[in-house]
Design a protein around this motif. Structure first.
Motif, PDB file in Angstrom:
ATOM      1  N   SER A   1       0.822  -1.214   0.000  1.00 59.06           N
ATOM      2  CA  SER A   1       0.000   0.000   0.000  1.00 59.06           C
ATOM      3  C   SER A   1       0.853   1.259   0.000  1.00 59.06           C
ATOM      4  O   SER A   1       0.487   2.263  -0.612  1.00 59.06           O
ATOM      5  CB  SER A   1      -0.984  -0.007   1.175  1.00 59.06           C
ATOM      6  OG  SER A   1      -0.302   0.091   2.402  1.00 59.06           O
ATOM      7  N   HIS A   2       2.005   1.198   0.679  1.00 58.89           N
ATOM      8  CA  HIS A   2       2.921   2.355   0.638  1.00 58.89           C
ATOM      9  C   HIS A   2       3.441   2.565  -0.784  1.00 58.89           C
ATOM     10  O   HIS A   2       3.496   3.695  -1.274  1.00 58.89           O
ATOM     11  CB  HIS A   2       4.104   2.153   1.595  1.00 58.89           C
ATOM     12  CG  HIS A   2       3.760   2.365   3.026  1.00 58.89           C
ATOM     13  ND1 HIS A   2       3.455   3.598   3.549  1.00 58.89           N
ATOM     14  CD2 HIS A   2       3.677   1.486   4.061  1.00 58.89           C
ATOM     15  CE1 HIS A   2       3.201   3.486   4.833  1.00 58.89           C
ATOM     16  NE2 HIS A   2       3.328   2.207   5.175  1.00 58.89           N
ATOM     17  N   ASP A   3       3.820   1.477  -1.437  1.00 61.63           N
ATOM     18  CA  ASP A   3       4.320   1.584  -2.809  1.00 61.63           C
ATOM     19  C   ASP A   3       3.223   2.095  -3.739  1.00 61.63           C
ATOM     20  O   ASP A   3       3.467   2.947  -4.585  1.00 61.63           O
ATOM     21  CB  ASP A   3       4.850   0.231  -3.296  1.00 61.63           C
ATOM     22  CG  ASP A   3       5.654   0.348  -4.583  1.00 61.63           C
ATOM     23  OD1 ASP A   3       6.234   1.422  -4.847  1.00 61.63           O
ATOM     24  OD2 ASP A   3       5.697  -0.637  -5.327  1.00 61.63           O
ATOM     25  N   ALA A   4       2.025   1.588  -3.566  1.00 68.86           N
ATOM     26  CA  ALA A   4       0.904   2.005  -4.416  1.00 68.86           C
ATOM     27  C   ALA A   4       0.570   3.480  -4.227  1.00 68.86           C
ATOM     28  O   ALA A   4       0.055   4.130  -5.137  1.00 68.86           O
ATOM     29  CB  ALA A   4      -0.323   1.145  -4.120  1.00 68.86           C
TER      30      ALA A   4
ATOM     31  N   ARG B   1      11.020   1.623  -8.840  1.00 70.03           N
ATOM     32  CA  ARG B   1      10.232   2.854  -8.756  1.00 70.03           C
ATOM     33  C   ARG B   1      10.929   3.958  -7.950  1.00 70.03           C
ATOM     34  O   ARG B   1      10.435   5.083  -7.887  1.00 70.03           O
ATOM     35  CB  ARG B   1       8.864   2.560  -8.141  1.00 70.03           C
ATOM     36  CG  ARG B   1       7.988   1.738  -9.055  1.00 70.03           C
ATOM     37  CD  ARG B   1       6.692   1.300  -8.384  1.00 70.03           C
ATOM     38  NE  ARG B   1       6.097   2.329  -7.565  1.00 70.03           N
ATOM     39  CZ  ARG B   1       4.999   3.004  -7.876  1.00 70.03           C
ATOM     40  NH1 ARG B   1       4.374   2.740  -8.995  1.00 70.03           N
ATOM     41  NH2 ARG B   1       4.507   3.911  -7.063  1.00 70.03           N
ATOM     42  N   CYS B   2      12.051   3.638  -7.327  1.00 62.75           N
ATOM     43  CA  CYS B   2      12.783   4.638  -6.534  1.00 62.75           C
ATOM     44  C   CYS B   2      13.430   5.681  -7.451  1.00 62.75           C
ATOM     45  O   CYS B   2      13.770   5.386  -8.600  1.00 62.75           O
ATOM     46  CB  CYS B   2      13.869   3.962  -5.694  1.00 62.75           C
ATOM     47  SG  CYS B   2      13.236   3.016  -4.313  1.00 62.75           S
ATOM     48  N   LYS B   3      13.612   6.874  -6.910  1.00 63.97           N
ATOM     49  CA  LYS B   3      14.287   7.921  -7.682  1.00 63.97           C
ATOM     50  C   LYS B   3      15.727   7.536  -7.968  1.00 63.97           C
ATOM     51  O   LYS B   3      16.229   7.758  -9.062  1.00 63.97           O
ATOM     52  CB  LYS B   3      14.216   9.248  -6.940  1.00 63.97           C
ATOM     53  CG  LYS B   3      12.838   9.849  -6.977  1.00 63.97           C
ATOM     54  CD  LYS B   3      12.778  11.181  -6.284  1.00 63.97           C
ATOM     55  CE  LYS B   3      11.370  11.721  -6.451  1.00 63.97           C
ATOM     56  NZ  LYS B   3      10.927  12.549  -5.383  1.00 63.97           N
ATOM     57  N   LEU B   4      16.391   6.989  -6.969  1.00 67.14           N
ATOM     58  CA  LEU B   4      17.760   6.495  -7.135  1.00 67.14           C
ATOM     59  C   LEU B   4      17.690   4.971  -7.063  1.00 67.14           C
ATOM     60  O   LEU B   4      17.469   4.410  -5.990  1.00 67.14           O
ATOM     61  CB  LEU B   4      18.679   7.027  -6.042  1.00 67.14           C
ATOM     62  CG  LEU B   4      18.892   8.542  -6.041  1.00 67.14           C
ATOM     63  CD1 LEU B   4      19.677   8.964  -4.815  1.00 67.14           C
ATOM     64  CD2 LEU B   4      19.615   8.969  -7.304  1.00 67.14           C
ATOM     65  N   ILE B   5      17.866   4.334  -8.191  1.00 65.94           N
ATOM     66  CA  ILE B   5      17.736   2.881  -8.262  1.00 65.94           C
ATOM     67  C   ILE B   5      19.017   2.213  -7.797  1.00 65.94           C
ATOM     68  O   ILE B   5      20.106   2.537  -8.270  1.00 65.94           O
ATOM     69  CB  ILE B   5      17.372   2.439  -9.691  1.00 65.94           C
ATOM     70  CG1 ILE B   5      16.008   3.014 -10.068  1.00 65.94           C
ATOM     71  CG2 ILE B   5      17.384   0.924  -9.818  1.00 65.94           C
ATOM     72  CD1 ILE B   5      15.608   2.777 -11.505  1.00 65.94           C
TER      73      ILE B   5
END
Length: 142
Positions: free
Chosen positions: A48-51, A85-89
């Motif tokens: 849910s946090h990721d969504a 999906r992170c800004k810094l992968i």
């Protein structure tokens, strides 16, 4: 799952279908507080946090469920999704998870496959969800 856990999972699926991600966090947090640590409810709280667009918070939550064989495949699938999906992968983490998934695909538990199918369904990848539902059906045929 107990009857109460099945009921909670039904609510989680309903809330996911309706887009009520914050409600999933609340119901999972309540369940974790009442029943203690449970990797499935931790998994859905993280999802849910990721969504909601918070992949870093999702990864922190997923890390709390790591090492639980019953959902390892679903967990690694979701963690890979969040890392991307992170800004810094973190490419090293992505590579590690992809390698784990290649091995786990053949050894995943039925529960992990069900959770993986639900993960893909609620994340909008219905074709992949269907693939994992078919794997669960094959599991049942054995």
């Amino acid at each position: 799952f107990t009857m109460a856990e099945r009921e909670t999972m039904a609510f989680i699926n309903y809330y996911a279908n309706q887009g009520f991600k914050r409600q999933i966090q609340t119901i999972c947090a309540d369940t974790l507080n009442k029943r203690g640590e449970d990797p499935v409810f931790r998994f859905w709280k993280a999802w849910s946090h990721d969504a909601e667009g918070n992949p870093n918070e999702a990864l922190r939550e997923y890390a709390l469920a790591e090492g639980k064989r019953e959902i390892a495949f679903a967990l690694n699938t979701a963690m890979l999704h969040s890392h991307k999906r992170c800004k810094l992968i973190d490419q090293e983490a992505v590579d590690t998870l992809e390698a784990k998934l290649a091995v786990d695909d053949k050894n995943a538990t039925e529960q992990a496959l069900v959770q993986t199918a639900l993960f893909h369904w609620h994340s909008g990848d219905h074709a992949k969800a269907r693939t994992y539902v078919q794997k669960v059906a094959e599991y049942a045929d054995e």
